[in-house]
Design a protein around this motif. Structure first.
Motif, PDB file in Angstrom:
ATOM      1  N   UNK A   3      19.124  38.790  36.384  1.00 52.77           N
ATOM      2  CA  UNK A   3      18.428  39.319  37.557  1.00 52.77           C
ATOM      3  C   UNK A   3      17.447  38.287  38.105  1.00 52.77           C
ATOM      4  N   UNK A   4      16.753  37.611  37.199  1.00 55.82           N
ATOM      5  CA  UNK A   4      15.805  36.592  37.657  1.00 55.82           C
ATOM      6  C   UNK A   4      16.551  35.444  38.330  1.00 55.82           C
ATOM      7  N   UNK A   5      17.709  35.108  37.806  1.00 58.23           N
ATOM      8  CA  UNK A   5      18.516  34.060  38.462  1.00 58.23           C
ATOM      9  C   UNK A   5      18.790  34.451  39.907  1.00 58.23           C
ATOM     10  N   UNK A  18      27.712  31.763  40.669  1.00 56.15           N
ATOM     11  CA  UNK A  18      27.060  31.047  39.568  1.00 56.15           C
ATOM     12  C   UNK A  18      26.505  32.050  38.556  1.00 56.15           C
ATOM     13  N   UNK A  19      25.941  33.145  39.068  1.00 51.69           N
ATOM     14  CA  UNK A  19      25.418  34.161  38.149  1.00 51.69           C
ATOM     15  C   UNK A  19      26.545  34.700  37.275  1.00 51.69           C
ATOM     16  N   UNK A  20      27.713  34.936  37.879  1.00 49.40           N
ATOM     17  CA  UNK A  20      28.832  35.435  37.088  1.00 49.40           C
ATOM     18  C   UNK A  20      29.268  34.435  36.026  1.00 49.40           C
ATOM     19  N   UNK A  21      29.219  33.174  36.402  1.00 52.27           N
ATOM     20  CA  UNK A  21      29.545  32.145  35.406  1.00 52.27           C
ATOM     21  C   UNK A  21      28.579  32.203  34.240  1.00 52.27           C
ATOM     22  N   UNK A  70      14.916  30.307  27.791  1.00 53.54           N
ATOM     23  CA  UNK A  70      15.685  30.243  29.032  1.00 53.54           C
ATOM     24  C   UNK A  70      14.921  30.894  30.183  1.00 53.54           C
ATOM     25  N   UNK A  71      14.324  32.036  29.893  1.00 57.24           N
ATOM     26  CA  UNK A  71      13.579  32.731  30.954  1.00 57.24           C
ATOM     27  C   UNK A  71      12.375  31.897  31.391  1.00 57.24           C
ATOM     28  N   UNK A  72      11.706  31.277  30.421  1.00 59.42           N
ATOM     29  CA  UNK A  72      10.544  30.439  30.739  1.00 59.42           C
ATOM     30  C   UNK A  72      10.951  29.268  31.630  1.00 59.42           C
ATOM     31  N   UNK A  73      12.130  28.708  31.373  1.00 58.33           N
ATOM     32  CA  UNK A  73      12.608  27.570  32.166  1.00 58.33           C
ATOM     33  C   UNK A  73      12.620  27.874  33.663  1.00 58.33           C
ATOM     34  N   UNK A  74      12.854  29.142  33.991  1.00 61.84           N
ATOM     35  CA  UNK A  74      12.998  29.487  35.402  1.00 61.84           C
ATOM     36  C   UNK A  74      11.687  29.345  36.174  1.00 61.84           C
ATOM     37  N   UNK A  75      10.578  29.130  35.442  1.00 65.73           N
ATOM     38  CA  UNK A  75       9.308  28.882  36.131  1.00 65.73           C
ATOM     39  C   UNK A  75       9.205  27.432  36.580  1.00 65.73           C
ATOM     40  N   UNK A 131      14.741  25.809  39.246  1.00 65.39           N
ATOM     41  CA  UNK A 131      15.058  26.618  40.423  1.00 65.39           C
ATOM     42  C   UNK A 131      15.886  25.810  41.406  1.00 65.39           C
ATOM     43  N   UNK A 132      15.426  24.583  41.637  1.00 63.76           N
ATOM     44  CA  UNK A 132      16.136  23.698  42.568  1.00 63.76           C
ATOM     45  C   UNK A 132      17.568  23.463  42.080  1.00 63.76           C
ATOM     46  N   UNK A 133      17.705  23.256  40.801  1.00 64.20           N
ATOM     47  CA  UNK A 133      19.032  22.996  40.224  1.00 64.20           C
ATOM     48  C   UNK A 133      19.988  24.153  40.510  1.00 64.20           C
TER      49      UNK A 133
END
Lengths: 259, 259
Positions: free
Chosen positions: B120-122, B131-134, B157-162, B167-169
């Motif tokens: 969901x955060x993705x 990409x989310x499905x992948x 993994x969740x922390x990485x999203x900060x 995000x750019x990737x």
DNA sequence: GCTTGACCTTGACGCTACGTCAACCCTCCA
DNA sequence: TGGAGGGTTGACGTAGCGTCAAGGTCAAGC
């Protein structure tokens, strides 16, 4: 590329299950290699795991296909229906458990407890096992056909056992049917006792009352059951007719005839 | 004498069921009349009712025969075993109910909640559905094979999203795979970002650490899954190799080579 | 005597989700 | 080079009947 065995191992299912899913079209058949082996990609592992997840949750295979690519609303609706089915199934099994808890031993099979205690009292007053079994089978028929009305009969039947003539009747019948004598003279005594009891019941109005109330009982079936059990009961029936009574499970006074 | 239909009606079962009981030897075949019809006596009704009583209680037909003429001890033992079986079955269904209660919708299928919220955060940070499905499929594999260890991965993994680079990737990757361009120049940017992130992780020791701890993960399967999903990922893999990184789900620093 | 409808007969396939042979082919390793 | 351990299709078995199919039988009304 994976073989079918590797695929199955990754998803934690048997090879046979995978082939079954192919057969019913739940999982698409993959390409074959030169020797005819199925070869799977990693995506098949994901598909298989998704299938198993639903199957483990109790979803019938026939619905899993639709469910896997349904929108959220359809999915939720289907899930609700499956949950209902599961609840019903669980309730059916709970009922079964209660039922078997009742079935402690022989007599109680298909009989309510008051009949069981009636049969036990019959044994106490000296009734033979053969006669008790005959009674039991009769009550099984009644209990099956009229489960509610049996509660009306039993108090009276149990009370009858306090009457010494009834006790005597059952002992005589026990003696008769435990022996192999064809034309047992004791049948006369039994008939006398029964006629006497019928007379009394008639006087009290119990028989007329019964005639109306229990008209829907399967008297012919009960009669047939008795006659099948022992042919000597035919003779007893004749003796009763001589004494002015017809019927077996339901007594009827015959019109007086010049004997 | 009764026909099969009358017998069945008295006992409250179907004609087909009676014939089935004959077939498996549970109820003896009766005599036939002149026209070949089965003819039953009243005793058959009693037998049939006794059979149905046990069957309704969940006793398998194969055991009813033995049970009907077993002594009290054998009977009680059998009843206990049947009750155990019923309890187990009920528990299995209860488990199924709990499972389907979890399956609210698409993503949660075969995934623990923390992965669902990761996905969901993705989406929130603008990742495309493809990409989310992948990602989802990859996590399904991990969750299936290492259900316990997934809890170790997710917080990181969740922390990485900060991290804005992450995000750019994901946005770049989303753009790339939503388009149909074969040799998308944005692949270069994605590779740069990934190399940069890998470099950082390496510096913190996260990679070496992971190398040992996650050695048993099915990296080749995860790699295969990604490459199946989109062949352009092969190109991305090449670009990474140019930057000194090999592997896909598990990064490895390549030995420096004269390039 | 004829029709009609309800009931009987045997035989066979269907359902669920695979397990378990059988008979045979393919691959890999010592 | 041979044997172990994969793979292949095909078919039957499981539980408890439901449901045709293709007839023969019975009872009632005309």
């Amino acid at each position: 590329m994976l073989t079918i065995g590797q695929l199955a191992a990754y998803a934690g299912v048997t090879v046979r299950a995978v082939r079954h899913y192919h057969q019913i079209g739940l999982l698409p058949e993959p390409e074959r290699d030169a020797s005819g082996y199925r070869r799977y990609g990693a995506a098949a592992v994901v598909s298989l795991i998704r299938i198993r997840t639903l199957a483990n949750a109790g979803v019938p295979l026939s619905q899993i296909g639709r469910l896997l690519d349904a929108d959220a609303a359809t999915f939720a609706e289907a899930v609700r229906k499956i949950d209902r089915d599961l609840r019903e199934e669980i309730e059916r099994l709970e009922t079964s458990r209660e039922q078997i808890a009742q079935l402690t031993a022989g007599d109680s099979l298909a009989l309510p407890p008051e009949v069981v205690s009636y049969l036990d009292r019959l044994r106490e007053i000296g009734t033979s096992e053969r006669v008790v079994e005959g009674e039991r089978d009769g009550w099984i028929l009644v209990a099956a056909g009229w489960p509610d009305r049996i509660h009306e009969f039993m108090p009276g039947k149990i009370a009858q056992l306090d009457d010494p003539r009834v006790v005597r009747l059952y002992r005589v019948l026990s003696d008769i049917f435990d022996s192999d004598v064809r034309d047992d003279p004791r049948l006369e005594e039994a008939a006398d006792l029964m006629a006497c009891l019928a007379e009394q019941a008639y006087a009290y109005g119990a028989i007329n009352l019964g005639e109306e109330a229990y008209d829907d009982l399967p008297h012919d079936l009960l009669d047939a059951l008795a006659l099948e059990a022992d042919p000597r009961l035919v003779r007893l029936q004749d003796l009763m007719r001589e004494r002015g009574w017809a019927g077996w499970n339901r007594m009827e006074r015959l019109p007086e005839s010049p004997a």
